[in-house]
Write an enzyme that holds these catalytic residues in place. Structure first.
Site: not given
Length: 317
Positions: A126, A161, A211, A226, A234, A274, A282, A284
């Site tokens: 993050k 978060k 993503r 997503r 979410r 993301d 984000e 990842n």
């Protein structure tokens, strides 16, 4: 070029055959004729100044009833492998940290670790996104309740978060009325002892949290959006989101261009960005997923793209 490739992953017996990205990588490695050696995090150890592991030869198949065959474990130096894929899922806890330190010992002896161990330690998924503020929504990272309350007062609709969560765990949306604001801040910060992130709510989440996979700084041309279930904020597939493949937009490509050079410089060969709406949320770096969904929807072979990039890097070095 024949390589010996190892993988550190969660127990292969428990993976989801239909969705697992590590399995796609193993299929590609086997298709190249490479030797595959399987390890779990618990199998790594240090002895006589050498990083070693109990590792087992592995073969894989595109058969949901019998998709792997694992041989007998044997003790080998990690440096006996040409490449090791570090695919252990978060959390990034002390055990994960110790594993990267053991893998780093093999790295100094010439083994290629994907992704580079120093970068796995340096870049929280993050916080890493905040290195590119031009790509990010308004946000704050702090454990201070007054600052978090002020951020909510300014932006009205806010996501809170933890910095170490995955799969959408412990993500809270607080609307303008501020219902439960205090208890959520207390819970996530552990009464001011734990640093968290607050981020302006992005209503574009209803269209999906995209993503984007990047291999050696280059974006796969399609993203997996997503899309949250009804009543959810979410989009994570682990939280019930629905995956829809989409071609990258001009804005998506611009975001990828902003981060590309840094990813290459830091040895982050395979990452997942993301993106919600126009914003990067984000980066990842530990064990990005969504290979299988994109392969299936667009006829890609992302695992092979990654193996080709690894092969090219090994040839260069």
């Amino acid at each position: 070029m024949s390589l010996k490739i190892g993988i550190v992953m969660d127990p292969i017996d428990g993976i989801n055959y239909k969705k697992d990205s590590s399995l796609a990588m193993l299929w590609a490695a086997q298709q190249k004729g490479w030797e595959i050696w399987y390890m779990e995090q618990k199998h790594l150890f240090l002895s006589d100044g050498k990083a070693r592991a109990k590792m087992a030869p592995l073969s894989v198949a595109m058969d949901p009833e019998a998709f792997f065959t694992r041989g007998e474990y044997q003790i080998e130096d990690l440096s006996s492998l040409d490449v090791i894929l570090m695919r252990k899922d978060p959390p990034f806890d002390n055990e994960f940290l110790y594993s990267t330190q053991l893998l780093a010992m093999a790295e100094t002896e010439g083994t290629m670790i994907v992704n580079r161990t120093q970068s796995l330690r340096d870049f929280n998924e993050k916080l890493f996104a905040t290195h590119f503020p031009q790509c990010c929504p308004p946000l704050i990272v702090t454990q201070d309740e007054a600052l978090l309350r002020a951020f909510h007062a300014e932006h009205k609709d806010v996501i809170f978060k933890p910095l170490d969560g995955m799969g959408g765990a412990s993500i809270f949306r607080i609307k303008e009325d501020g219902v439960n604001l205090g208890v959520i801040i207390e819970t996530l910060t552990e009464h001011g002892q734990q640093t968290i992130m607050a981020q302006k709510y992005l209503p574009e989440i209803v269209n999906g949290d995209k993503r984007i996979l990047m291999i050696d700084g280059e974006a796969v041309p399609y993203a997996l959006a997503r899309v949250p279930m009804a009543g959810e904020t979410r989009g994570n597939l682990a939280a019930g989101g629905r995956g829809e493949g989409r071609e990258l937009t001009d804005r998506d490509r611009w975001i990828c261009e902003q981060v590309s050079a840094t990813l290459k410089e830091k040895g982050l060969l395979f990452v997942g960005l993301d993106v919600i709406g126009d914003y990067l949320t984000e980066i990842n770096v530990t064990s990005p997923t969504c290979i299988r969904e994109l392969d299936n929807q667009f006829g890609l072979d992302i695992g092979m793209q990654l193996m080709n990039a690894i092969e090219e890097k090994r040839n260069i070095t």
